[in-house]
Design an enzyme around this catalytic site. Structure first.
Site: not given
Ligand code: GLY
Length: 372
Positions: A190, A250, A271, A242, A148, A257, A232, A253, A246, A126
């Site tokens: 990025e 994107n 990517h 998000e 993430k 995507h 970031k 993106h 946040r 957990r």
């Molecule tokens: N790569 C986008 C984020 O971490 O929100």
């Protein structure tokens, strides 16, 4: 030899706050950096074959010199590792190593390893703590920071995962020296995103200094990585899950995507290359919507072209689907509501915002011109 100055950026999340330490030589002093986190002198390191070949011995030595017992798991390199089967393998291996909640797992590699090992750490007993040691530019400036984690399934990328923040991120600038130019430039997609979304001065700096970064200048690399991580960290600190700001991360993106799906997540398009093309398209769309000047849009494309990066759909080898199939691929990613799509757009360089009302016909027009 490079002088070692450690830059520290804090991701401020209350009790779950952590530091991102950025410097050359950090792999070689990972034991000293990690030791204060340990309740007993034992860690499990998970990496991939490519990283293991060039860096694992040094990391293990740096941990052992501090008296830390290390067990390591080396997974196959590549995106296909980030799925159920290697995830199960990783979790079961961690259990076999008797990693407990007081222990620390080390994710040592690029975005695939960081996401997979972060997710394994999130669910193991957990939740156990983990440390990210990212070795690619993309992982250093993006995926290792912000918590993430996750894996891909047959239904798509990153559809199963968790927000699980690392306890520490060690960014060794020297690790960038072993990347191919293509991988470095993909990560640069990025980096440029941060200037475009929120810091025009950083974009100005990159226009002048990015060639130095590519040619290996450690100071230019460290500055750009630090500024990216600062941005970031600031965004994630204000919106961890998000709900709002946040989403600016994107930028580029939605197009990216769709292009990644269209190219089957293959070597045809990495990517970060998709992000770069996506940023060019997002600025072009912003211009067509009367939001930003032609000059801003042209500047984005000109800089990426000067860096010899992919900027246009025709730079992607092989055939692409037609416009309506491309729009369908975007629609799967971001909901189409009453003929409108959600995009990150810009009023200028450094001035991005989220728009929920982008008319579908403008996107169709843009793509059809881009596919000419
Ligand atoms: N790569 C986008 C984020 O971490 O929100």
């Amino acid at each position: 030899m490079t002088t070692m100055t450690i830059n520290t950026v804090v991701v401020d999340l209350g009790l779950r706050s952590y530091e991102v330490r950025i410097s050359p030589g950090l792999i070689g002093r990972a034991g000293a950096e990690i030791a204060p986190l340990l309740k007993r002198k034992k860690v499990a390191v998970v990496t991939d074959e490519t990283v293991a070949l060039v860096h694992l011995e040094r990391l293990v030595a740096a941990l052992e010199v501090e008296g830390i017992a290390v067990s390591s798991l080396v997974l196959p390199a590549g995106e296909s590792t980030k799925g159920w089967s290697q995830f199960a393998h990783c979790v079961e291996w961690l259990l076999e190593q008797k990693i407990e909640r007081r222990d620390v797992v080390v994710a040592f590699g690029g975005g695939v390893i960081g996401d997979l090992v972060g997710f394994a750490s999130a669910v193991l007993r957990r939740g156990v703590r983990f440390v990210q040691i990212p070795t690619t530019l993309l992982a250093q400036v993006d995926s290792s920071v912000g918590g993430k984690t996750g894996i891909n399934t047959a239904q798509g990328k990153n559809l199963v995962g968790a927000f699980h923040q690392p306890s520490l991120v060690l960014v060794d600038i020297d690790a960038l020296a072993t990347l191919s130019e293509r991988d470095f430039l993909a990560g640069y997609g990025e980096v440029i995103k941060y200037g475009l979304l929120g810091d025009r001065g950083f974009f100005d700096w990159l226009e002048v200094n990015a060639p130095l970064m590519v040619s290996g200048d450690a100071f230019a690399r460290q500055f750009a990585v630090r500024r990216s991580v600062e941005m970031k960290a600031g965004i994630v600190s204000g919106d961890e899950t998000e709900e709002g700001k946040r989403a600016l991360l994107n930028l580029g993106h939605t197009f990216c995507h769709a292009l990644e799906k269209a190219t089957g997540y293959s070597d045809r398009l990495l990517h970060g290359e998709g992000v770069a093309i996506g940023c060019v398209l997002a600025f072009e769309l912003s211009h067509r919507m009367g939001l930003c000047s032609q000059e801003a849009s042209s500047r984005v494309r000109a800089h990426l072209k000067a860096m010899r990066m992919k900027t246009d759909l025709r730079d992607i080898p092989g055939d692409l689907p037609d416009v309506s199939a491309m729009v369908d691929l975007m629609g799967q990613d971001k909901k189409v509501i009453d003929g409108h799509l959600r995009f990150v757009l810009a009023r200028g360089i450094g001035e991005a915002f989220v728009a929920d009302d982008v008319p579908l016909d403008l996107v169709t027009g843009l793509l059809s011109d881009a596919l000419q």
